[in-house]
Design a protein around this motif. Structure first.
Motif, PDB file in Angstrom:
ATOM      1  N   SER A 118      39.543  28.597  42.122  1.00 37.42           N
ATOM      2  CA  SER A 118      39.459  29.530  43.714  1.00 37.42           C
ATOM      3  C   SER A 118      38.154  29.744  44.385  1.00 37.42           C
ATOM      4  O   SER A 118      36.436  30.457  44.261  1.00 37.42           O
ATOM      5  N   PRO A 119      38.818  29.070  45.423  1.00 37.73           N
ATOM      6  CA  PRO A 119      36.789  28.560  46.702  1.00 37.73           C
ATOM      7  C   PRO A 119      36.368  29.727  46.862  1.00 37.73           C
ATOM      8  O   PRO A 119      34.936  29.627  46.802  1.00 37.73           O
ATOM      9  N   THR A 120      36.973  30.718  46.959  1.00 43.08           N
ATOM     10  CA  THR A 120      36.697  32.015  47.170  1.00 43.08           C
ATOM     11  C   THR A 120      35.193  32.878  46.493  1.00 43.08           C
ATOM     12  O   THR A 120      34.525  32.792  46.698  1.00 43.08           O
ATOM     13  N   GLU A 121      36.117  32.461  45.077  1.00 45.46           N
ATOM     14  CA  GLU A 121      35.171  32.841  43.956  1.00 45.46           C
ATOM     15  C   GLU A 121      33.809  32.373  43.708  1.00 45.46           C
ATOM     16  O   GLU A 121      33.041  32.411  43.008  1.00 45.46           O
ATOM     17  N   LYS A 155      39.317  39.761  46.878  1.00 47.96           N
ATOM     18  CA  LYS A 155      38.211  39.585  47.163  1.00 47.96           C
ATOM     19  C   LYS A 155      39.022  37.948  48.378  1.00 47.96           C
ATOM     20  O   LYS A 155      38.070  37.192  48.637  1.00 47.96           O
ATOM     21  N   GLN A 156      40.059  37.688  48.682  1.00 48.15           N
ATOM     22  CA  GLN A 156      40.485  36.347  49.103  1.00 48.15           C
ATOM     23  C   GLN A 156      40.893  36.676  50.426  1.00 48.15           C
ATOM     24  O   GLN A 156      40.669  35.830  51.582  1.00 48.15           O
ATOM     25  N   TRP A 157      40.494  37.676  51.234  1.00 46.25           N
ATOM     26  CA  TRP A 157      40.069  38.504  52.274  1.00 46.25           C
ATOM     27  C   TRP A 157      38.195  37.733  52.922  1.00 46.25           C
ATOM     28  O   TRP A 157      38.419  37.590  54.548  1.00 46.25           O
ATOM     29  N   ILE A 158      37.907  37.170  52.747  1.00 49.26           N
ATOM     30  CA  ILE A 158      36.329  36.265  52.783  1.00 49.26           C
ATOM     31  C   ILE A 158      37.090  35.299  54.289  1.00 49.26           C
ATOM     32  O   ILE A 158      36.861  35.134  54.656  1.00 49.26           O
ATOM     33  N   SER A 197      47.896  38.161  55.111  1.00 49.22           N
ATOM     34  CA  SER A 197      47.331  37.367  54.443  1.00 49.22           C
ATOM     35  C   SER A 197      47.725  38.753  53.375  1.00 49.22           C
ATOM     36  O   SER A 197      47.988  37.117  52.108  1.00 49.22           O
ATOM     37  N   SER A 198      47.359  38.772  53.031  1.00 52.86           N
ATOM     38  CA  SER A 198      48.124  39.636  51.974  1.00 52.86           C
ATOM     39  C   SER A 198      49.413  40.096  51.477  1.00 52.86           C
ATOM     40  O   SER A 198      50.207  40.115  50.626  1.00 52.86           O
ATOM     41  N   THR A 199      50.240  39.903  53.091  1.00 55.47           N
ATOM     42  CA  THR A 199      51.638  40.283  52.888  1.00 55.47           C
ATOM     43  C   THR A 199      52.296  38.565  51.918  1.00 55.47           C
ATOM     44  O   THR A 199      53.031  39.162  51.523  1.00 55.47           O
ATOM     45  N   PHE A 214      46.476  47.596  45.151  1.00 55.00           N
ATOM     46  CA  PHE A 214      45.537  46.821  45.795  1.00 55.00           C
ATOM     47  C   PHE A 214      44.854  45.359  45.179  1.00 55.00           C
ATOM     48  O   PHE A 214      44.677  44.916  45.934  1.00 55.00           O
ATOM     49  N   LYS A 215      45.429  45.383  43.923  1.00 51.51           N
ATOM     50  CA  LYS A 215      44.653  44.215  43.315  1.00 51.51           C
ATOM     51  C   LYS A 215      45.992  43.191  43.414  1.00 51.51           C
ATOM     52  O   LYS A 215      45.362  42.400  43.854  1.00 51.51           O
TER      53      LYS A 215
END
Length: 288
Positions: free
Chosen positions: A258-261, A14-17, A52-54, A8-9
């Protein structure tokens, strides 16, 4: 359980945003009170999270040696040894089948956009990420495909200005990330990304300023041209502030790796985005 937690990690939730761009069509077409369209948009959001996780897993497998010399990325599951490459490949295949299969069930065009997203990222991983400027353009295309898929899934047409705005802000975030990597990695920058040798801080600063300006102009044109009323022009205040705030965090606080963070941890940006969303929704509700 430990393996599932690490997988899962590996999916980088967190990038799913970034996949919230899928909801652009729902918001800008005033369709957020249509339950069927809301459900469809949520499904497409999930499908983009999976595909995207792929891509993230594929990149982690390919870049494992480079990630091990990165101050933060060396803690990723594959680079740290928490997940074996074989286990990562199995997870990647499962996510890919679910995302593409789900897209096909919605309609063939959504399937096509998801497939284009995958192809774009494969080309990026094997070739384009080593080509200056095109590396960031390829990333921006990924965001463009997200918002297109969201619009296609609920059968709404998106303003050309919104599409241009999406592309421009994606370029802005991409070039800012390159600038941060150049500074943070210092002499080891080329060990992590060889393409960083082709950039300089001055060049990237010019690129980010131009793309930020294009974002502001294209969004302003959208608010001016897309509706019979001009009340959406009010929301330009939030867009300008958000971009300037992000630029401030990059230049003065050294963030942006990391733009997401950055977006998820800065209270001012979070509040600004929420106020923008509420204001936009209210305007679209009362002044259709």
């Amino acid at each position: 359980m430990t393996l599932l937690k690490n997988i899962f990690k590996l999916m980088r939730p967190k990038q799913w945003i970034k996949n919230f761009f899928v909801f652009g069509g729902l918001l800008f077409s005033y369709s957020f009170f249509d339950l069927n369209k809301v459900i469809t948009s949520i499904i497409v959001f999930i499908l983009f999270c999976f595909i995207s996780s792929t891509v993230y897993i594929m990149n982690d497998i390919l870049d494992v040696e480079k990630d091990r010399v990165h101050p933060k990325k060396k803690f990723r599951p594959i680079a740290s040894g928490a997940v074996m490459p074989r286990e990562a490949v199995i997870a990647m295949i499962i996510l890919l089948v679910i995302s593409l299969g789900g897209g096909f069930l919605i309609n063939k065009l959504v399937f096509g956009v998801l497939l284009l997203y995958l192809i774009n990222n494969i080309i990026y991983s094997f070739k384009i990420k080593h080509v200056v400027i095109l590396d960031v353009i390829s990333i921006a295309i990924g965001f463009l495909l997200r918002i297109l898929a969201g619009g296609i899934a609920i059968d709404v047409s998106l303003s050309s200005w919104i599409l241009l705005c999406t592309f421009s802000i994606s370029l802005f975030l991409g070039f800012e990330k390159r600038a941060n990597e150049l500074v943070k990695l210092e002499g080891k920058a080329n060990e992590h990304r060889k393409i960083l040798d082709e950039y300089s801080s001055e060049l990237l600063n010019d690129f980010t300023n131009v793309s930020m300006t294009c974002t502001i102009i294209s969004y302003a044109m959208y608010t001016f041209m897309a509706y019979d009323h001009k009340y959406m022009m009010i929301t330009n205040l939030f867009v300008v502030y958000g971009l300037f705030r992000y630029k401030y965090l990059i230049v003065k606080k050294g963030e942006g790796g990391s733009p997401t963070e950055t977006v998820l941890t800065d209270k001012s940006i979070i509040i600004n985005v929420l106020v923008w969303a509420v204001t936009s929704g209210a305007i679209l509700m009362f002044f259709r």
